[in-house]
Design a protein around this motif. Structure first.
Motif, short mmCIF file in Angstrom:
data_model
loop_
_atom_site.label_atom_id
_atom_site.label_comp_id
_atom_site.label_asym_id
_atom_site.label_seq_id
_atom_site.Cartn_x
_atom_site.Cartn_y
_atom_site.Cartn_z
N PRO A 148 0.78 -1.23 0.00
CA PRO A 148 0.00 0.00 0.00
C PRO A 148 0.81 1.28 0.00
N GLU A 149 2.08 1.20 0.35
CA GLU A 149 2.86 2.43 0.45
C GLU A 149 3.34 2.96 -0.89
N VAL A 150 3.23 2.19 -1.97
CA VAL A 150 3.68 2.68 -3.27
C VAL A 150 2.52 3.31 -4.03
N THR A 151 2.86 4.28 -4.88
CA THR A 151 1.90 4.84 -5.82
C THR A 151 1.93 3.99 -7.09
N VAL A 152 0.75 3.60 -7.55
CA VAL A 152 0.65 2.62 -8.64
C VAL A 152 0.07 3.27 -9.89
N VAL A 153 0.70 2.98 -11.02
CA VAL A 153 0.19 3.36 -12.34
C VAL A 153 0.10 2.08 -13.16
N CYS A 154 -1.00 1.90 -13.88
CA CYS A 154 -1.18 0.71 -14.71
C CYS A 154 -0.96 1.03 -16.18
N ALA A 155 -0.31 0.10 -16.88
CA ALA A 155 -0.04 0.29 -18.30
C ALA A 155 -0.23 -1.03 -19.04
N SER A 156 -0.66 -0.93 -20.27
CA SER A 156 -0.84 -2.10 -21.14
C SER A 156 -0.65 -1.66 -22.58
N GLU A 157 -0.57 -2.64 -23.45
CA GLU A 157 -0.55 -2.37 -24.88
C GLU A 157 -1.79 -1.55 -25.25
N PRO A 158 -1.63 -0.44 -25.98
CA PRO A 158 -2.79 0.38 -26.35
C PRO A 158 -3.54 -0.23 -27.53
N VAL A 159 -4.46 -1.12 -27.23
CA VAL A 159 -5.15 -1.86 -28.28
C VAL A 159 -6.62 -1.98 -27.90
N GLY A 160 -7.49 -1.98 -28.90
CA GLY A 160 -8.91 -2.16 -28.68
C GLY A 160 -9.27 -3.62 -28.48
N PHE A 161 -10.48 -3.84 -27.99
CA PHE A 161 -10.93 -5.19 -27.63
C PHE A 161 -10.88 -6.14 -28.82
N ARG A 162 -11.49 -5.77 -29.93
CA ARG A 162 -11.54 -6.68 -31.07
C ARG A 162 -10.15 -6.94 -31.65
N ASP A 163 -9.32 -5.91 -31.71
CA ASP A 163 -7.95 -6.11 -32.20
C ASP A 163 -7.16 -7.02 -31.25
N TYR A 164 -7.40 -6.87 -29.96
CA TYR A 164 -6.71 -7.73 -29.00
C TYR A 164 -7.12 -9.19 -29.20
N LEU A 165 -8.41 -9.43 -29.35
CA LEU A 165 -8.87 -10.80 -29.60
C LEU A 165 -8.21 -11.38 -30.85
#
Length: 222
Positions: A148-165
């Motif tokens: 809990p003591e860290v500040t968290v940022v989330c990142a992923s490949e910038p892709v849409g749902f259908r393209d990811y599938l």
């Protein structure tokens, strides 16, 4: 729940995309002290981490993950080990990479990565979680509970749902896993594994409809 693998209808895709949108945290990316890259069946997560490193968002990364039923055949030496080779092939220097090869679940991804960083003399205040797009929220909620003591940022490949599938090539696996991840977002706070996350009514309705339709192979205990 149905035990028969469902045919995926247009309505199922619509419901699944609603859950996909919920799982993505929408964080603005900013430089952080270190990245924790969560292993899975998708090598695109490692490629995303390499791009973020090369863009200057962090100087060190932890690649974390052993094996699971969905990755043992794809990555027989373990997720983190295969991820390491991929980021090195993409130009990340070896000295920027730490490997945590034992984690078998998200909680272990975070706790064992934290331990490995401490052993390396690193105590980050800010952490970027690099995950599959639909794993962001569960990874975030887990990290807020166990670190809990860290500040968290989330990142992923910038892709849409259908393209990811299309990129993964197994629509049912992705939808089943998203449903399973949402179940954990809902249930894990009561088990002490994650912090509470607000789940809108329409997302809960989509979850129930997909469970009723048989997208259940990644549910707890399945």
């Amino acid at each position: 729940m149905s035990n028969t693998p469902p045919t995926i209808s247009d309505e199922h895709y619509r419901l699944a995309e609603r859950i996909w949108d919920y799982h993505r945290m929408g964080h603005d990316l900013r430089p952080v002290d270190v990245a924790v890259v969560l292993g899975c069946h998708d090598l695109g997560v490692a490629a995303c981490a390499a791009k973020l490193y090369q863009a200057g968002f962090f100087a060190r990364m932890v690649l974390t993950g052993g094996n699971s039923p969905s990755t043992a055949e794809v990555f027989p030496r373990g997720e983190a080990v295969h991820y390491r080779q991929h980021v090195l092939d993409l130009g990340v220097p070896d000295e920027a990479v730490l490997v945590e090869p034992r984690a078998a679940n998200t909680g272990q991804n975070i706790t064992l990565s934290r331990q490995l960083l401490a052993e390396a003399g690193l105590a980050p205040a800010t952490v970027m979680l690099v995950t599959m797009p639909y794993m962001q929220r569960r990874a975030y909620a887990t990290t807020r509970r166990v670190w809990p003591e860290v500040t968290v940022v989330c990142a992923s490949e910038p892709v849409g749902f259908r393209d990811y599938l299309a990129g993964i090539g197994d629509d049912r696996l992705v939808i089943d896993t998203m449903v399973g991840d949402l179940q954990r977002v809902i249930e894990y706070p009561d088990r002490g594994f994650a912090v509470e996350q607000h789940v809108p009514d329409d997302v809960r309705a989509a979850y129930r409809a997909l469970v009723d339709a048989g997208f259940t192979s990644r549910l707890i205990g399945a």
